[in-house]
Design a protein around this motif. Structure first.
Motif, PDB file in Angstrom:
ATOM      1  N   ASP A   1       0.748  -1.135  -0.088  1.00 55.42           N
ATOM      2  CA  ASP A   1       0.006  -0.079   0.001  1.00 55.42           C
ATOM      3  C   ASP A   1       0.754   1.112  -0.137  1.00 55.42           C
ATOM      4  O   ASP A   1       0.734   2.114  -0.812  1.00 55.42           O
ATOM      5  N   CYS A   2       1.959   1.315   0.662  1.00 56.73           N
ATOM      6  CA  CYS A   2       2.773   2.611   1.006  1.00 56.73           C
ATOM      7  C   CYS A   2       3.438   2.781  -0.322  1.00 56.73           C
ATOM      8  O   CYS A   2       3.760   3.925  -0.445  1.00 56.73           O
ATOM      9  N   LEU A   3       4.036   1.719  -0.875  1.00 56.22           N
ATOM     10  CA  LEU A   3       4.564   1.753  -2.255  1.00 56.22           C
ATOM     11  C   LEU A   3       3.657   2.253  -3.528  1.00 56.22           C
ATOM     12  O   LEU A   3       4.262   3.085  -4.052  1.00 56.22           O
ATOM     13  N   ALA A   4       2.477   1.989  -3.361  1.00 51.28           N
ATOM     14  CA  ALA A   4       1.539   2.391  -4.247  1.00 51.28           C
ATOM     15  C   ALA A   4       1.085   3.842  -4.158  1.00 51.28           C
ATOM     16  O   ALA A   4       1.261   4.611  -4.807  1.00 51.28           O
ATOM     17  N   GLN A   5       1.382   4.258  -2.706  1.00 49.64           N
ATOM     18  CA  GLN A   5       1.162   5.550  -2.384  1.00 49.64           C
ATOM     19  C   GLN A   5       2.410   6.483  -2.784  1.00 49.64           C
ATOM     20  O   GLN A   5       2.088   7.724  -3.397  1.00 49.64           O
ATOM     21  N   SER A   6       3.469   5.969  -2.798  1.00 51.69           N
ATOM     22  CA  SER A   6       4.758   6.682  -3.093  1.00 51.69           C
ATOM     23  C   SER A   6       4.814   6.918  -4.715  1.00 51.69           C
ATOM     24  O   SER A   6       5.120   7.841  -5.242  1.00 51.69           O
ATOM     25  N   VAL A   7       4.439   5.598  -5.274  1.00 53.09           N
ATOM     26  CA  VAL A   7       4.460   5.617  -6.913  1.00 53.09           C
ATOM     27  C   VAL A   7       3.412   6.759  -7.124  1.00 53.09           C
ATOM     28  O   VAL A   7       3.820   7.449  -8.198  1.00 53.09           O
TER      29      VAL A   7
ATOM     30  N   VAL B   1       2.391  -9.229 -26.200  1.00 53.09           N
ATOM     31  CA  VAL B   1       3.089  -7.911 -25.328  1.00 53.09           C
ATOM     32  C   VAL B   1       1.930  -7.708 -24.484  1.00 53.09           C
ATOM     33  O   VAL B   1       0.882  -7.368 -24.801  1.00 53.09           O
ATOM     34  N   ILE B   2       2.680  -7.317 -23.233  1.00 51.54           N
ATOM     35  CA  ILE B   2       1.852  -6.451 -22.161  1.00 51.54           C
ATOM     36  C   ILE B   2       2.269  -4.898 -22.456  1.00 51.54           C
ATOM     37  O   ILE B   2       3.380  -4.622 -22.286  1.00 51.54           O
ATOM     38  N   ASP B   3       1.485  -4.056 -22.689  1.00 48.89           N
ATOM     39  CA  ASP B   3       1.621  -2.636 -22.919  1.00 48.89           C
ATOM     40  C   ASP B   3       1.159  -2.037 -21.641  1.00 48.89           C
ATOM     41  O   ASP B   3      -0.035  -1.752 -21.221  1.00 48.89           O
ATOM     42  N   VAL B   4       2.205  -1.421 -20.739  1.00 53.48           N
ATOM     43  CA  VAL B   4       2.199  -0.720 -19.671  1.00 53.48           C
ATOM     44  C   VAL B   4       2.123   0.553 -19.778  1.00 53.48           C
ATOM     45  O   VAL B   4       3.342   0.959 -20.176  1.00 53.48           O
ATOM     46  N   GLN B   5       1.112   1.361 -19.380  1.00 52.04           N
ATOM     47  CA  GLN B   5       1.029   2.715 -19.668  1.00 52.04           C
ATOM     48  C   GLN B   5       1.461   3.628 -18.510  1.00 52.04           C
ATOM     49  O   GLN B   5       1.167   3.266 -17.261  1.00 52.04           O
ATOM     50  N   VAL B   6       2.626   4.331 -18.438  1.00 53.85           N
ATOM     51  CA  VAL B   6       3.060   5.128 -17.387  1.00 53.85           C
ATOM     52  C   VAL B   6       2.881   6.787 -17.671  1.00 53.85           C
ATOM     53  O   VAL B   6       3.355   7.193 -18.759  1.00 53.85           O
ATOM     54  N   THR B   7       2.099   7.271 -16.843  1.00 52.48           N
ATOM     55  CA  THR B   7       1.749   9.017 -17.078  1.00 52.48           C
ATOM     56  C   THR B   7       2.292   9.601 -15.970  1.00 52.48           C
ATOM     57  O   THR B   7       1.597   9.479 -14.719  1.00 52.48           O
TER      58      THR B   7
ATOM     59  N   ALA C   1       3.765   9.068 -10.724  1.00 57.32           N
ATOM     60  CA  ALA C   1       3.159   8.553 -12.023  1.00 57.32           C
ATOM     61  C   ALA C   1       1.976   7.712 -11.757  1.00 57.32           C
ATOM     62  O   ALA C   1       2.017   7.208 -10.924  1.00 57.32           O
ATOM     63  N   GLU C   2       1.144   7.647 -12.671  1.00 57.52           N
ATOM     64  CA  GLU C   2       0.202   6.783 -12.896  1.00 57.52           C
ATOM     65  C   GLU C   2       0.601   5.645 -13.541  1.00 57.52           C
ATOM     66  O   GLU C   2       0.964   5.689 -14.827  1.00 57.52           O
TER      67      GLU C   2
END
Length: 256
Positions: free
Chosen positions: A156-162, A186-192, A166-167
């Motif tokens: 949870d805390c890693l997700a909060q920091s990320v 292929v897995i396309d991972v979007q980083v915003t 970025a999303e």
């Protein structure tokens, strides 16, 4: 009509008042010496608790609180409250259940958000129970054999920091290219990244799962720096089946 002297009337009145006062003394003494209501007794011996999570519980964001009655007598648990400093609130379960001698039950409770600004601290399970001897309330320290709470808090805390940087969005489906023996997935991972700020992070690698791995190895090494204000980008993860046997699919349960 004979009149009674005033002095005699006063003496009689004083005797009546004194008698009334004396009659009130025993009641006052009884009230003062009454035995107070006994405080709730401690929990009966033999109750054991632990916490855990299965793969489906992780997906449903639920915590499993297991309660076992190792004694020789039945126990009815009327209320259960799980408390941990790293959770925003206590977890209450108020649906009574009975445990026969040697019986155990797994109670699933929705998990609130984690707190990331506090030390781990002690974890407790408070039980209110009823037995043939009466009711009792007490606190137990649950066993956590798989470090479930620490793993949950870390995730949870890693997700909060990320999220301050970025999303990260995963696709609903794999993207495939080619056909026949040349077909690839292929897995396309979007980083915003967020629009502004001074937060940043480093994406070192993506780990494999029970069913999927890198087509050229077990994991996907990335070594990518992401900072607030950066443009959006896509990470392409070429995948290959890690295992296809029925046992692996059944063990994975989540289709990852």
């Amino acid at each position: 009509m004979t009149r009674m002297p005033r002095v005699r009337l006063l003496r009689r009145r004083r005797r009546l008042l004194l008698l009334a006062a004396l009659l009130g003394v025993p009641a006052a003494l009884v009230a003062a010496c009454a035995t107070p209501e006994p405080a709730p007794a401690g929990l009966p011996d033999g109750l054991v608790t632990n916490i855990q999570q299965g793969r489906m519980d992780v997906e449903a964001r639920q915590l499993v609180v297991r309660v076992e009655n190792t004694s020789a007598a039945p126990v009815t648990v009327e209320r259960l409250t799980f408390t941990a400093p790293t959770l925003e609130r206590a977890l209450d379960y108020e649906d009574p259940f009975e445990l026969s001698a040697g019986e155990a039950i797994a109670i699933r409770i929705d998990i609130p958000a984690s707190r990331c600004d506090v030390p781990a601290g002690p974890v407790t399970v408070e039980l209110s129970v009823a037995t043939d001897d009466g009711t009792a309330t007490g606190t137990l320290t649950p066993d956590d054999p798989f470090d479930t709470l620490a793993r949950l808090n870390n995730a949870d805390c890693l997700a909060q920091s990320v999220a301050t940087v970025a999303e990260i969005t995963l696709p609903e489906h794999l993207r495939s290219t080619g056909s026949g023996p040349d077909r690839r997935a292929v897995i396309d991972v979007q980083v915003t990244p967020v629009a502004s700020g001074d937060a940043s992070m480093h994406i070192e690698q993506v780990a494999n799962t029970t069913l999927l791995s890198n087509e050229s190895g077990a994991e996907w090494p990335l070594d990518i720096e992401v900072a607030a204000g950066d443009p959006s980008f896509t990470i392409e993860l070429p995948v290959a089946p890690a295992r296809c046997d029925a046992h692996a699919i059944a063990d994975d349960k989540r289709g990852t």
